[in-house]
Write a protein that holds these residues in place. Structure first.
Motif, mmCIF file in Angstrom:
data_model
loop_
_atom_site.group_PDB
_atom_site.id
_atom_site.type_symbol
_atom_site.label_atom_id
_atom_site.label_comp_id
_atom_site.label_asym_id
_atom_site.label_seq_id
_atom_site.Cartn_x
_atom_site.Cartn_y
_atom_site.Cartn_z
ATOM 1 N N GLU A 128 68.237 -7.252 -42.345
ATOM 2 C CA GLU A 128 68.546 -7.716 -43.797
ATOM 3 C C GLU A 128 69.890 -8.413 -43.750
ATOM 4 N N ALA B 210 70.531 -13.454 -46.057
ATOM 5 C CA ALA B 210 69.780 -13.055 -47.433
ATOM 6 C C ALA B 210 68.969 -13.994 -47.898
ATOM 7 N N ASP C 179 63.749 -12.986 -47.615
ATOM 8 C CA ASP C 179 63.271 -11.967 -48.586
ATOM 9 C C ASP C 179 61.860 -11.750 -47.920
ATOM 10 N N ALA D 249 65.347 -3.085 -49.091
ATOM 11 C CA ALA D 249 65.415 -4.647 -48.987
ATOM 12 C C ALA D 249 63.824 -4.997 -48.921
ATOM 13 N N ASN E 30 62.616 -7.781 -47.374
ATOM 14 C CA ASN E 30 61.945 -8.088 -46.110
ATOM 15 C C ASN E 30 61.725 -6.826 -45.362
ATOM 16 N N TRP E 31 62.603 -5.612 -45.569
ATOM 17 C CA TRP E 31 62.145 -4.439 -44.748
ATOM 18 C C TRP E 31 60.758 -3.799 -45.285
#
Length: 510
Positions: free
Chosen positions: A300, A363, A366, A394, A396-397
């Motif tokens: 991220e 960033a 996402d 996050a 995307n994590w």
């Protein structure tokens, strides 16, 4: 209603769908399971929707959801009715001997069924084993249908006569016997054969699957290997125990997969060897399987996976690919259209998709962007090894962890990386991702040569062993300490062996 597969033996099964039943035959139980899944995937594709299925084995029930893409995932059990027999009805081994099919076709009356059941029970009592018997009426008979109808209309049971013994090859027929025409086998009624429905006719794949492959493995190492080379293969001893173990491990890594798969490498602490692990898993898969592998930096912020790979003549990243994603979604898109965005890794036979070096651009990735990238990349790669960042919250994590078919938790033998991994496990369980943790593989990476706290190591083995499916260790590797790009030729043999073991465990979970 739910589709059902009933595994009746190590080599037979029946799949019950809404419009038909399919008999499955294979060489062993793993092959039977794979062929059952192929039938379910084909059915999902035909219907163009997800289907819920149950696979019934003698001691276990698998409740699964099958997608048209080939993805199969676990689901919660429920009480919906199933196509085919009831879930608790005993399993009956399917008939695979063609000669026995005629006998089964004749034994269609209730009296014969009772007799067969009694005989099975008597046999079970005499041998100490329980026979699983299902009434014959639960099975389909195509060629035997005319006989069954005839028997039913007459109200009597028809039994097949025993076959007459074959004449001896040494006994010459007399002239009188030769002159007489052979008597018609009046006691064995002829059964008209009807062509099976078109969708049930055997295909080339069925023929190849059922053909026994008797290829003998020859020794290539040690004294047995020397004998094989010396005699040009005329004398070919079997491999020794160590070589057999290596062959079995390689077969585990190379086994076919039912669609694209994601492997997410996680720990919330920087310096936990996530990037090193991602590179080594991807390289081991690429070298062992022959390509179609991607190492994807889903950090991220600014990740280092792109720096650790072999350099290329471009610096495009996941953000650039996201901007050009529509072209890759086109029906005619090919791997050459993907080349401007990924970085090939030469003899290691995998590609790298780097994260953007500008934290502000990163960033943009996402959870929605991750899903878009994952969808497109799945068209070109069978296996994606996803290197993750350090923020459990996050989007995307979380998206990468949820997409993972196999979670890999990496930790060095240090208190800080251990604590970060342990906290992450607690957080994943608290957010409903405990099943991912249960199925995970833990890799303990030794960050220094011959120097580690033995007591801490025991704590790590115990903790991760209680939470994850498997725990394995990889040794210190001098090349990894300098942070330069991965050079496969410089990786020591013990390190490669350890990563082969770890990768086999990972593929086992796919």
């Amino acid at each position: 209603m739910i589709a059902q597969a009933r595994i009746t033996s190590d080599t037979t099964a029946t799949v019950h769908l809404a419009d038909r039943s399919v008999e499955v035959v294979g060489a062993d139980l793993p092959e039977i399971r794979d062929r059952i899944k192929d039938v379910f995937i084909s059915s999902a594709k035909e219907q163009d929707r997800d289907i819920d299925v149950v696979i019934v084995e003698p001691d276990v029930r698998h409740h699964l959801q099958v997608e048209p893409t080939g993805r199969i995932s676990a689901r919660d059990a429920d009480d919906r009715p199933m196509y085919g027999p009831d879930d608790d009805e005993p399993l009956l081994p399917a008939v695979t001997d063609p000669d026995s099919a005629a006998s089964e076709a004749c034994a269609v009356s209730a009296a014969s069924a009772v007799s067969a059941t009694s005989a099975a029970s008597a046999s079970a009592e005499s041998t100490g084993e329980l026979a699983a018997v299902r009434p014959h009426g639960g099975r389909r008979r195509r060629a035997a249908a005319p006989v069954a109808d005839s028997a039913a209309s007459s109200g009597s049971a028809v039994s097949a006569p025993s076959a007459a013994p074959a004449p001896s090859a040494d006994a010459a027929p007399s002239s009188d016997a030769a002159a007489q025409p052979a008597p018609a086998p009046e006691s064995r009624p002829l059964t008209p054969r009807t062509a099976p429905p078109a969708d049930d006719r055997p295909r080339l794949q069925d023929l190849q699957t059922q053909t026994a492959k008797l290829t003998r493995v020859r020794a290539t190492r040690g004294f047995p290997g020397f004998v094989t080379r010396l005699t040009g293969g005329r004398i070919a001893p079997a491999p020794g125990r160590a070589e057999q173990a290596d062959i079995a491990r390689l077969e585990r890594i190379q086994r076919p997969l039912e669609g694209p798969r994601n492997i997410a490498v996680v720990n919330l602490k920087g310096g936990a060897h996530k990037t090193t692990a991602s590179l080594m898993i991807a390289a081991t898969l690429g070298v062992s399987r022959g390509g179609s592998v991607l190492a994807w930096d889903n950090n991220e912020t600014r990740g280092t996976l792109g720096w650790r790979g072999l350099p290329t003549d471009h610096h495009r990243t996941a953000v650039d690919l996201l901007h050009g994603i529509d072209g890759l979604r086109a029906p005619g898109a090919s791997t050459t259209d993907l080349d401007p965005y990924v970085r090939p890794q030469g003899e290691m036979r995998f590609d790298i998709l780097a994260s953007d070096e500008d934290p502000g651009s990163a960033a943009l990735i996402d959870d929605t962007a991750f899903a878009d990238l994952d969808e497109v990349l799945s068209r070109f790669y069978r296996l994606k090894v996803i290197d993750t960042g350090n923020n459990v919250r996050a989007s995307n994590w979380l998206a990468s962890v949820r997409s993972a078919d196999q979670l890999v938790i990496v930790s060095t033998v240090r208190e800080d990386t251990f604590n970060a991994a342990a906290w992450m496990i607690d957080e994943l369980r608290a957010t409903g991702l405990g099943e991912q943790v249960d199925h995970a593989v833990t890799i303990l990476s030794h960050g220094s040569k011959g120097k580690f706290d033995a007591t801490l190591r025991k704590r790590l083995l115990a903790h991760f062993g209680a939470h994850t499916r498997a725990v394995t260790e990889v040794p210190y590797e001098k090349q990894f300490a300098d942070g330069t790009h991965l050079d496969w030729t410089r990786v020591s043999k013990p390190t490669k062996e350890a990563w082969l073991d770890a990768t086999a465990l990972i593929v086992d979970g796919l």
